[in-house]
Design a protein around this motif. Structure first.
Motif, PDB file in Angstrom:
ATOM      1  N   ARG A 132      39.505  40.071  -5.585  1.00 40.19           N
ATOM      2  CA  ARG A 132      39.541  41.492  -5.934  1.00 40.19           C
ATOM      3  C   ARG A 132      39.251  42.374  -4.723  1.00 40.19           C
ATOM      4  N   ALA A 133      38.283  41.952  -3.927  1.00 38.03           N
ATOM      5  CA  ALA A 133      37.948  42.731  -2.728  1.00 38.03           C
ATOM      6  C   ALA A 133      39.123  42.757  -1.755  1.00 38.03           C
ATOM      7  N   LYS A 138      43.692  45.498   0.649  1.00 38.39           N
ATOM      8  CA  LYS A 138      45.127  45.568   0.956  1.00 38.39           C
ATOM      9  C   LYS A 138      45.746  46.834   0.375  1.00 38.39           C
ATOM     10  N   GLU A 139      45.336  47.171  -0.859  1.00 42.28           N
ATOM     11  CA  GLU A 139      45.858  48.394  -1.466  1.00 42.28           C
ATOM     12  C   GLU A 139      45.432  49.619  -0.670  1.00 42.28           C
ATOM     13  N   SER A 140      44.170  49.611  -0.216  1.00 44.37           N
ATOM     14  CA  SER A 140      43.690  50.724   0.601  1.00 44.37           C
ATOM     15  C   SER A 140      44.455  50.802   1.917  1.00 44.37           C
ATOM     16  N   GLU A 142      47.403  49.680   2.456  1.00 41.50           N
ATOM     17  CA  GLU A 142      48.779  50.077   2.165  1.00 41.50           C
ATOM     18  C   GLU A 142      48.876  51.582   1.957  1.00 41.50           C
ATOM     19  N   ARG A 143      47.881  52.139   1.249  1.00 41.37           N
ATOM     20  CA  ARG A 143      47.885  53.596   1.042  1.00 41.37           C
ATOM     21  C   ARG A 143      47.812  54.334   2.373  1.00 41.37           C
ATOM     22  N   TYR A 144      46.880  53.919   3.223  1.00 40.22           N
ATOM     23  CA  TYR A 144      46.734  54.600   4.511  1.00 40.22           C
ATOM     24  C   TYR A 144      47.933  54.350   5.415  1.00 40.22           C
ATOM     25  N   ARG A 145      48.499  53.143   5.322  1.00 41.36           N
ATOM     26  CA  ARG A 145      49.686  52.853   6.134  1.00 41.36           C
ATOM     27  C   ARG A 145      50.836  53.772   5.734  1.00 41.36           C
ATOM     28  N   LYS A 146      51.021  53.953   4.410  1.00 43.10           N
ATOM     29  CA  LYS A 146      52.093  54.834   3.951  1.00 43.10           C
ATOM     30  C   LYS A 146      51.821  56.282   4.327  1.00 43.10           C
ATOM     31  N   LEU A 147      50.553  56.692   4.220  1.00 50.08           N
ATOM     32  CA  LEU A 147      50.208  58.052   4.629  1.00 50.08           C
ATOM     33  C   LEU A 147      50.536  58.284   6.094  1.00 50.08           C
ATOM     34  N   VAL A 148      50.183  57.290   6.914  1.00 50.93           N
ATOM     35  CA  VAL A 148      50.438  57.406   8.356  1.00 50.93           C
ATOM     36  C   VAL A 148      51.933  57.384   8.640  1.00 50.93           C
ATOM     37  N   GLU A 149      52.652  56.480   7.970  1.00 50.79           N
ATOM     38  CA  GLU A 149      54.086  56.355   8.238  1.00 50.79           C
ATOM     39  C   GLU A 149      54.868  57.561   7.725  1.00 50.79           C
TER      40      GLU A 149
END
Length: 654
Positions: A132-133, A138-140, A142-149
């Motif tokens: 779960r951690a 990974k979800e976090s 992924e969120r930041y990666r998408k925000l950056v991209e």
């Protein structure tokens, strides 16, 4: 987790071991729902299914199954649609196998000694928590990666000068197609030479442990040669346990281009509003010229020519022509785009020129303008023509306010006062424009500098002047304020002083001031007779007057009214010096210069032009870069033309 029931998939081909696992887990009191599969195929079918029944919290996996064995079994389980953490159950006590199992994605590795159920339960609970951690991480990420991209700005990590990461928008801004083109390279390779020292300074700061934020501007060059301007915000970052710099940059190239266009639009709008005044200013000297010429012609009609009178009238015509030339020159300087860099200039010259542009209109309306200079001379940093634009806008508004106020000024008459003073610390210059036009409505004061806001009637104002003025003054490091004072408004422009004292006269802004040519002693007539001059101008009257004047001074002159005829004439008798207009039909001056310099690369050229753009780059001729090119604005001063020609002829004849 205490009250939550966990679904467990047990993949075990030995029924006895499967029964033992169930029994041990039941004895712990842990609420497990256990599903059992005896081979990998049936387990994968279950894990690839749809619905809640295909989802499990953990998989207990034997590595020796009828249809699969070894650590590859782990990979096959983890490849299923419904992924769950895997805990290996095996009869092999092999540390290397345990390591391989963990490398292939297992959360834990247990042997089938089964001392008690608590060991299995603990392993299952840890596996679920770690999974779960990891999933949340990974979800976090992924969120930041998408925000950056998806960010509209360039985002990059610099380790020293090296680019270790850059987002998609950064690739677009810098003209790259893939991260492999930039990652691993030095960012300095893309930075324009004028900005390298700036970026290098901040790279060194962060490399040496600076932890604060930095804001700066740099220019970068794309592979296609286009220059982009970036406004950068940087902050400390850690990359591979070493200090680095996280850089966020906005491409402001188009933004600044639009701002410059807005400034230019405002200037042209101001000139449009002043068209009637400018026409009157031009008609005044034209009227004098016309009357002086008519009185000269009248003496010839009456056969009573008086040489002294003729000379006086011709001198008057020449002086009025110079007056018109100054008006046109100032309008050209005011209306052209502002591409020059900031430089120190005397703000009182901007005041003088702005007042000159508006004074006639004010005089016709019965409005007086009073100018109070500061006690000391000073320089400010910026562009003189832009400060003129600000002052013209403020003065125009003051004039309009007084005209609208009409007879409400208590019979005093309209008055505008422009006063300048330097503050006590000699750090700021304050330019105040006061009028007695009744002031600004209080509700409008806070809105005056907003784009397109105007207090004037529809069709009488664009609402751009003051908003553009605000941006100009702010870019110069100053501010502009408005308040009601006495019986009118007061606009106050505050600018930082760049230099103060009597020596400011040594720092005239050459980009604004138009200097004349140095007069030299005339050369002998014998030298002039050896020089052949080719005069080219599509205005035939002008061509004939110049040719006749130079012939009378002793030069050997040929003339043409276009580039093609000039080239043909030069083929018969080659000129030593060319005097040409730039904008002509059939063949322009640039083409003519190139053609003649193919024959004589060292031939001097005098360019006559009435267009300000031609004065900045009069001859696009790289091959003759070492040959002299002199630029003379129209209307020409023939005496000045003769002095320049003598200077070139003196050099050419040696």
């Amino acid at each position: 987790m205490a009250d939550q029931r966990f679904r467990l998939l047990l993949i075990e081909d030995n029924p006895g071991d499967a029964f033992l696992v169930r029994t041990l887990l039941e004895e712990t009191g842990e609420p497990f729902d256990i599903e059992h599969c005896s081979d990998l195929a049936s387990a994968m079918t279950l894990l690839n299914g749809d619905g809640p029944g295909a989802r499990f919290d953990v998989v207990l996996l034997d590595l020796t199954l009828p249809d699969s064995s070894g650590v590859e079994t782990i990979s096959r389980v983890r490849s299923c649609k419904n992924v769950a953490p895997v805990v290996v159950l095996t009869g092999h006590k092999d540390e290397e196998l345990a390591f391989d199992a963990l490398q292939h994605g297992a959360e834990d590795y247990l042997t089938k000694e089964f001392p008690d159920g608590r060991t299995i339960r603990r392993s299952i609970r840890y596996a679920i928590e770690r999974s779960r951690a990891e999933r949340a991480l990974k979800e976090s990420e992924e969120r930041y990666r998408k925000l950056v991209e998806l960010a509209p700005e360039l985002i990059s990590i610099l380790s020293g000068e090296e680019i270790t990461y850059i987002n998609q928008q950064g690739l677009t801004i810098l003209g790259a197609e893939d991260t492999t083109e930039l990652v691993g390279r030095s960012f300095m390779e893309m930075v324009h030479p004028s900005s390298r020292d700036t970026l290098l300074e901040y790279i060194e700061r962060y490399k040496n442990g600076y932890s604060g934020r930095a804001d700066f501007v740099i220019m970068c060059t794309r592979p296609d040669g286009e220059i982009v301007e970036l406004e950068v915000s940087a902050i400390a970052f850690t990359h591979e346990d070493a200090p680095a710099m996280l850089m966020l940059a906005e491409d402001v190239t188009e933004k600044h281009k639009v701002e410059r266009q807005l400034v230019q639009t405002s200037k042209l709008a101001t000139l449009g509003e002043m068209a009637a005044s400018v026409a009157h200013e031009m008609n005044q000297p034209l009227n004098v010229i016309r009357m002086a010429a008519d009185t000269c012609a009248l003496q010839y009609d009456l056969e009573a020519v008086k040489p002294a009178f003729q000379r006086e009238r011709l001198s008057l015509i020449s002086g009025q022509t110079e007056r018109m030339s100054e008006i046109i020159k100032h309008l050209q300087i005011y209306s052209r785009p502002d591409d020059d860099d900031f430089a120190p200039f005397d703000p009182m010259k901007a005041v003088e020129r702005a007042v000159d542009m508006i004074e006639h209109d004010c005089r016709l309306s019965g409005i007086g303008i009073d100018v109070v200079a500061p006690s000391q001379k000073c320089l400010v940093n910026g562009r003189q023509v832009q400060l003129e634009q600000v002052l013209v806008n403020i003065l125009t508004n003051a004039r309009d306010a007084i005209n609208e106020n009409g007879d409400d000024a208590d019979g005093i008459g309209g008055l505008i006062r422009v006063s300048a003073m330097i503050d006590e610390d000699q750090k700021f210059l304050k330019l105040a424009v006061n009028d007695n036009g009744g002031g600004v409505p209080e509700p409008a004061i806070d809105l005056l500098f907003h784009p397109f806001f105007t207090t004037k009637d529809v069709g009488k104002g664009t609402g751009l002047g003051l908003s553009v003025s605000y941006g100009i003054v702010e870019a110069m490091g100053g501010k502009i304020d408005v308040r009601n004072e006495g019986d009118g408004a007061c606009f106050e422009v505050t600018l930082p002083v760049a230099r103060i004292g009597e020596d400011v006269d040594d720092h005239t802004d050459l980009a604004v001031e138009e200097g004349g040519h140095v007069q030299h002693d005339s050369i002998s007539r014998a030298v002039r007779e050896t020089i052949r001059v080719l005069v080219v101008d599509d205005e035939i009257d002008a061509m004939e007057i110049i040719a006749a004047y130079l012939e009378a001074q002793g030069y050997s002159v040929s003339a043409a009214s276009n580039g093609e005829d000039a080239l043909a004439s030069a083929g018969v008798m080659a000129p030593n010096i060319l005097i040409t207009d730039i904008r002509m039909p059939y063949m322009d001056g640039n083409t003519l210069v190139k053609a003649l310099r193919d024959r004589n690369p060292a031939m001097p050229v005098i360019v006559m032009t009435g267009h300000p753009g031609d004065a900045e780059r009069p001859v696009e001729d790289d091959d003759g870069a070492d040959a002299p090119v002199m630029v003379m604005p129209k209307p020409l001063d023939l005496k000045e033309l003769l002095a320049v020609l003598d200077e070139l002829a003196d050099v050419y004849s040696q």
